[in-house]
Design an enzyme around this catalytic site. Structure first.
Site, short mmCIF file in Angstrom:
data_model
loop_
_atom_site.label_atom_id
_atom_site.label_comp_id
_atom_site.label_asym_id
_atom_site.label_seq_id
_atom_site.Cartn_x
_atom_site.Cartn_y
_atom_site.Cartn_z
N HIS A 1 -7.09 -4.57 10.40
CA HIS A 1 -6.85 -4.34 8.98
C HIS A 1 -5.53 -4.95 8.54
CE1 HIS A 1 -4.84 -0.30 10.04
NE2 HIS A 1 -3.95 -0.85 9.25
N ASP B 1 0.82 -1.22 0.00
CA ASP B 1 0.00 0.00 0.00
C ASP B 1 0.85 1.26 0.00
OD1 ASP B 1 0.96 -0.37 2.56
OD2 ASP B 1 -0.99 -0.65 3.49
N GLU C 1 -9.52 -1.86 5.43
CA GLU C 1 -10.19 -1.53 6.69
C GLU C 1 -11.41 -2.43 6.90
OE1 GLU C 1 -8.88 0.33 8.81
OE2 GLU C 1 -8.25 2.28 8.06
N ASN D 1 -7.49 -2.58 14.47
CA ASN D 1 -8.87 -2.95 14.11
C ASN D 1 -8.90 -4.16 13.17
OD1 ASN D 1 -7.98 -1.87 11.72
ND2 ASN D 1 -9.44 -0.17 11.65
C1 GLP Z 1 -0.53 0.51 8.54
C2 GLP Z 1 -0.13 -0.35 7.35
C3 GLP Z 1 -0.30 -1.82 7.66
C4 GLP Z 1 0.32 -2.15 9.00
C5 GLP Z 1 -0.38 -1.36 10.08
C6 GLP Z 1 0.17 -1.65 11.45
O1 GLP Z 1 -1.87 0.80 8.58
N1 GLP Z 1 -0.87 -0.03 6.18
O2 GLP Z 1 0.31 -2.59 6.62
O3 GLP Z 1 0.21 -3.54 9.26
O4 GLP Z 1 -0.16 0.02 9.80
O5 GLP Z 1 1.27 -0.83 11.72
P1 GLP Z 1 2.34 -1.13 12.81
O6 GLP Z 1 3.17 -2.27 12.27
O7 GLP Z 1 3.15 0.12 12.91
O8 GLP Z 1 1.64 -1.48 14.06
#
Ligand code: GLP
Length: 234
Positions: free
Chosen positions: A130, A62, A135, A128
């Site tokens: 995702h 993404d 989402e 959440n």
């Molecule tokens: C973002 C990314 C996800 C990631 C999530 C969790 O939203 N798009 O790919 O898994 O954050 O982030 P973190 O690894 O910093 O907890």
């Protein structure tokens, strides 16, 4: 789903690295990569290794809409900082968040995924549930799409920005259907703030309310979690 519980992020990242190394030895060519804090130590392991990725392809999950590659908060920048400046891939793909025509960019990205089937997909998870930027309520059959980020994701990701107002409200994300087509998925999660999402992913119903719950239906998922993230599983 195979669940590996580890004492901490470092040992979990080493496990994930070992899986990638074995996968590459067994002929894996295309790695699906993620951003966020979760995979940072995995990328350190990759950088410190003697592995050569110059014949491999990477496809990221993404990118924020509106952030150019040289913006330090963009996922392009993140990947260069943590991995690509040290390890070159033959091809590295990340959605272009500043494409003049986002619809065309989405089509281009789906074509890239079609032409380069993902052998090993690395995933983190949002609080959440995702995955990528899919989402809650995102249909399971969607491919690459434009996403309106939820308030909770904006708040969670605000820690990387000077203030919450700077967090983009939209992203381009690989879809859940594309993620599910990866041959092997490695989902990592660290810390107590992921415990509920991990519980819903593993033990909850398969529902778009927790996007990662669809992984229960994938034939080869390895979940690597530290004890805090695994706390609700037992
Ligand atoms: C973002 C990314 C996800 C990631 C999530 C969790 O939203 N798009 O790919 O898994 O954050 O982030 P973190 O690894 O910093 O907890």
């Amino acid at each position: 789903m195979k669940i590996i519980t580890v004492p901490d992020q470092k040992s979990g990242s080493q496990k994930a690295f070992a899986l990638i190394k074995n996968g590459l030895q067994d002929g894996a060519k295309v790695l699906g990569l993620a951003t966020g804090s979760t995979p940072v130590m995995l990328y350190q392991e990759m950088v410190q290794s003697d592995l050569d990725f110059s014949k491999n392809t990477s496809i990221n999950l993404d990118e924020y809409v509106s952030l150019p590659a040289d913006n330090p908060q963009s996922y392009h920048y993140f990947m260069n900082q943590h991995l690509f400046q040290y390890k070159k891939f033959q091809h590295s793909y990340i959605p272009n968040g500043v494409a003049a025509d986002i619809s065309a960019e989405i089509k281009r990205y789906d074509q890239i995924i079609k032409e380069n089937p993902i052998d090993i997909q690395i995933l983190g998870i949002g609080q959440n549930g995702h995955i990528g930027f899919n989402e809650p309520q995102t249909p399971f059959d969607c491919t690459t799409h434009r996403v309106q980020l939820t308030q909770s994701t904006i708040e969670a990701n605000a820690r990387f920005f000077d203030n919450q107002d700077e967090v983009p409200k939209e992203a381009i994300s690989m879809g859940i259907a594309s993620i599910m087509q990866s041959k092997h998925i490695i989902l990592m999660a660290w810390g107590a703030n992921k415990a509920e999402a991990i519980y819903q992913t593993v033990k909850g119903p398969v529902t778009t309310a927790c996007p990662a719950s669809i992984l229960q239906q994938h034939p080869q998922v390895t979940l690597i979690v530290d004890e805090a993230a695994a706390a609700k599983l037992n």
